[in-house]
Design an enzyme around this catalytic site. Structure first.
Site, PDB file in Angstrom:
ATOM      1  N   ARG A  50       0.821  -1.213   0.000  1.00 34.57           N
ATOM      2  CA  ARG A  50       0.000   0.000   0.000  1.00 34.57           C
ATOM      3  C   ARG A  50       0.859   1.269   0.000  1.00 34.57           C
ATOM      4  O   ARG A  50       0.576   2.202  -0.768  1.00 34.57           O
ATOM      5  CB  ARG A  50      -0.962  -0.018   1.187  1.00 34.57           C
ATOM      6  CG  ARG A  50      -2.096  -1.027   1.026  1.00 34.57           C
ATOM      7  CD  ARG A  50      -2.992  -1.055   2.248  1.00 34.57           C
ATOM      8  NE  ARG A  50      -2.239  -1.417   3.442  1.00 34.57           N
ATOM      9  CZ  ARG A  50      -2.694  -1.294   4.682  1.00 34.57           C
ATOM     10  NH1 ARG A  50      -3.909  -0.790   4.896  1.00 34.57           N
ATOM     11  NH2 ARG A  50      -1.972  -1.671   5.710  1.00 34.57           N
ATOM     12  N   ASN A  99      -6.448  -2.641   1.955  1.00 30.86           N
ATOM     13  CA  ASN A  99      -6.488  -4.098   2.074  1.00 30.86           C
ATOM     14  C   ASN A  99      -7.932  -4.572   2.044  1.00 30.86           C
ATOM     15  O   ASN A  99      -8.828  -3.906   2.561  1.00 30.86           O
ATOM     16  CB  ASN A  99      -5.864  -4.547   3.403  1.00 30.86           C
ATOM     17  CG  ASN A  99      -4.347  -4.450   3.389  1.00 30.86           C
ATOM     18  OD1 ASN A  99      -3.729  -4.396   2.339  1.00 30.86           O
ATOM     19  ND2 ASN A  99      -3.752  -4.442   4.570  1.00 30.86           N
TER      20      ASN A  99
END
Length: 766
Positions: A21, A39
């Site tokens: 990320r 996520n």
């Protein structure tokens, strides 16, 4: 003017807990794109919007420039209508109880964290739990998915303001690093006695002082407790052996760096890379003759198992001790590694003098992995910490979820769904009750974590394996409707090798191990198969020999020597052979037992028992203290420069009948040459070479029958590097393509994967 574009990308694979990320955030920001990343229960979702050319570049770089620890299986892109997003942010995680994302394995401390660990000016100087997005605990602390801090055992350690700032800063190395902490907010390291009472002094320094004083210290690692002693002190190593009930099996040794490793062992091609890989396995290496190490660390073994530090605690401890330390699993012999604090203190109370421990719970136990390099290529012999739970791709995807229950020794289990097979960490030998409990708990925990309910349960044919009994109980114990799939042991071995090489077969399979139950009710172990992932046919074997006394013959190799000598000399072995004179009063009775057959002396084609017989005749081992000891010592004895071999007859019965290799021929040659005073290292080498030559000849005959030109080698006997090398060379010289193991152990640690692959393939074939 460039057209505005918005896409949604779903990224599947190992993309949580590896800095994915932050990577996406930085990439999107650099390209001036808006949107979000987060996520979810499948992996990572990305919603990105902006200039069309920038979005195209983003998608290309997303595929090819991801973080080093990430493994991208697939990226699914769909076009979306523009929403006007101009800034890019990290979104809250999205959970879906029906889906499970992949969990990363535990990773050794990275160089950046090590620099901070040793920097007096850094706020994490000597912090025993330093980590970032590139390193630290992962699988062993996870309690659920998606992989976020609240679903790890770090949830009980709220972030301090300083760590919180790093965690929220997209430009920081610890941006969304779930195990992030510091001395102000992280777990605490303590040194205590078996009652839990704290001992005085700074914990690491005090533990190092105890090691220097020859004491045994239990050290809590990533996946469980280890037992440590100073590797240079023979009395300390002897005391550890006594307390652990581990009389002769070699211990592993942790050294601070590659320089120290090279002082103890010869580092061949690929060894350095394997030692310093993020997984940090124990690596089997050829030891130096003049090494400064206690002789009883690995008695009688040319090899030494070395590993480098993989946690900050290990680095700090080795800095304080300034030398190698023995580091072995925190358990008594044959029990699973202890990983929970109170049970560990109880189990190890009479073994360890002190406990260097901490208050971060371990969710999943994971022993150290064991590996070696074979001609520069890594080969796993025990797959555990650092590799689990990375999935292994099935060449034939499972249509329904599968559980492979594994074997009795070196047990693992395997859960598979679709293309992904999740092989558990090494569990151990299920003959021990505590190991069976760990096995049951592990299967249940994996099912919860992966969100899988198996509909196919694959198990070994042996009716008395505890893993088989467990499998048969499952349809009546919470898995109503699940189908049982019996799988022959050696077929599972060859299937595991096929999966390891992403092949489906058919191949000629050579499966050599200790014992495995055959569909004819006899004990197999020296098998040549024609096999694919659906079915197999036995097309060759080692001529069976009696196993006088059953399990007693496995524990006492001299019994197998008597059995094979009786066959080799047609009932009249030379009475002056040392193995017979050593057992002058007992061997005639054992011979009568062998001739009687039946349950007291079952017939076996086991290659492992053939090695036992040769080792006993050469005087290496009449009784073993751990599995495979006699065979290991026979390999260690063999002179690798010797290229001669002993002839081994190949019987070719009528059409369709399996070929038979006469192992007794090798035993007679060993005995005859010993009586002629040929040096034992030469005899041992010729035995290995003769077996390789016989197997290669059998494969040539079978190629004429079947047309198959690929040979797969599997089974615990192929942990023997000399036999493996000799057979690979002979097969390659005969223009065979040879498949060996790399990512999956050739021993019974890979059987559960083979079971799952076979069950999945048979299910698709129905």
């Amino acid at each position: 003017m460039s057209q505005r574009k918005r896409v949604r990308a779903q990224v599947e694979g190992l993309v949580q807990g590896v800095g994915f990320r932050p990577f996406v955030h930085g990439l999107a920001t650099a390209l001036g794109l808006g949107g979000q990343v987060g996520n979810d229960s499948t992996g990572v979702f990305v919603d990105v919007e902006g200039d069309q050319a920038a979005v195209t570049e983003f998608l290309s770089r997303l595929q090819h420039e991801h973080p080093p620890l990430a493994l991208v299986d697939r990226i699914t892109v769909t076009n979306q209508p523009p929403a006007g997003a101009t800034t890019f942010q990290i979104a809250a995680s999205r959970a879906d109880p029906r889906r499970r994302s992949r969990i990363p394995p535990d990773v050794a401390t990275c160089p950046d964290c090590l620099r901070e660990l040793t920097d007096p000016a850094d706020r994490r100087h000597r912090h025993p739990f330093i980590s970032c997005t590139d390193c630290g605990p992962r699988f062993t602390i996870v309690t659920g998915t998606p992989y976020d801090r609240p679903q790890t055992t770090m949830a009980g350690f709220p972030l301090c303001p300083g760590c919180h700032q790093e965690y929220d800063d997209p430009g920081d190395r610890r941006f969304h690093a779930q195990p992030v902490c510091c001395p102000a907010c992280g777990p605490r390291l303590t040194l205590c006695d078996a009652t839990g009472a704290a001992l005085p002094g700074e914990p690491v320094a005090a533990a190092a002082a105890l090691l220097r004083a020859g004491r045994v210290v239990a050290v809590k690692g990533l996946g469980g407790y280890h037992l440590a002693v100073d590797g240079r002190q023979e009395p300390a190593v002897a005391e550890l052996r006594t307390r652990k009930h581990r009389d002769e099996k070699p211990f592993a040794v942790m050294v601070p760096d590659l320089v120290a490793a090279a002082e103890l062992c010869h580092l061949a091609s690929g060894d350095e890379q394997l030692l310093r890989s993020p997984a940090r396995p124990i690596v089997l290496l050829r030891r130096r003759d003049d090494l400064m190490l206690a002789s009883n660390v690995a008695p009688g073994d040319r090899r030494l198992g070395l590993l480098l530090p993989y946690t900050p605690v290990h680095h700090l401890l080795l800095q304080e001790t300034a030398g190698p330390i023995v580091l072995t699993s925190g358990n008594r012999s044959d029990e699973p590694i202890a990983y929970q604090d109170e049970p560990a203190r109880r189990a190890l109370a009479t073994v360890a003098d002190a406990f260097l421990t901490h208050d971060r719970p371990i969710q999943f136990r994971a022993d150290d992995s064991v590996a070696r390099t074979f001609r520069g290529t890594p080969q796993l012999l025990r797959r555990s910490r650092g590799y689990v739970p990375n999935p292994i791709r099935l060449p034939r995807a499972a249509r329904r979820p599968v559980l492979g229950c594994g074997a009795e020794l070196k047990n693992t289990f395997c859960l598979a769904d679709g293309e992904a097979a999740f092989l558990s960490a090494h569990i151990g030998d299920l003959r021990d009750y505590s190991t069976l409990v760990a096995y049951r708990d592990g299967v249940a925990a994996f099912q919860r974590l992966l969100g899988l309910t198996p509909l196919l349960i694959a198990h070994d044919l042996h009716p008395d394996y505890l893993s088989t009994r467990y499998a048969r109980e499952l349809p009546n114990d919470g898995l109503a409707g699940a189908e049982l799939v019996p799988v022959q042991h050696h077929h599972a071995h060859i299937a595991a090798c096929l999966v390891d090489n992403q092949e489906t077969g058919p191949v000629l399979g050579v499966a050599l191990d200790g014992t495995g139950y055959g569909p004819d009710g006899t004990l197999w172990g020296g098998e040549l198969l024609v096999a694919d992932l659906v079915e197999f046919q036995r097309v060759g074997l080692l001529c069976p020999a009696p196993l006088p006394g059953g399990m007693s013959a496995i524990r006492q190799p001299w019994r197998m020597a008597v059995s094979y000598l009786d066959l080799a000399y047609d009932g009249a072995p030379p009475p002056d052979l040392p193995v017979l004179t050593r057992h002058a009063t007992s061997w005639p009775q054992v011979r009568r037992l062998a001739r009687g057959g039946g349950s007291a002396a079952p017939s076996t084609s086991s290659a492992g028992r053939l090695f036992d017989a040769a080792a006993a005749i050469l005087g290496l081992r009449d009784q073993i203290s751990y599995e495979g000891q006699a065979a290991i010592e026979l390999e260690q004895l063999a002179d690798p420069a010797e290229l001669g071999d002993y002839p081994m007859r190949l019987d070719e019965p009528g059409t369709g009948a399996p070929l038979r290799l006469r192992g007794a021929d090798l035993i007679r040659a060993v005995a005859d040459e010993l009586r002629r005073a040929v040096p034992p290292p030469v005899i041992a080498a010729r035995f290995h070479n003769g077996l390789a030559a016989g197997l290669a000849t059998a494969c040539l005959r079978l190629r004429e029958r079947t047309g198959l030109t690929t040979v797969a080698l599997s089974g615990g006997v192929f942990q023997n590097e000399l036999l493996l090398a000799r057979l690979v060379d002979r097969l390659a010289a005969a223009d065979f393509r040879v498949l060996t193991h790399t990512a999956v152990p050739p021993n019974d640690g890979g059987v559960s994967l083979g079971q799952a692959a076979i069950a999945a393939a048979q299910d698709r074939a129905d």
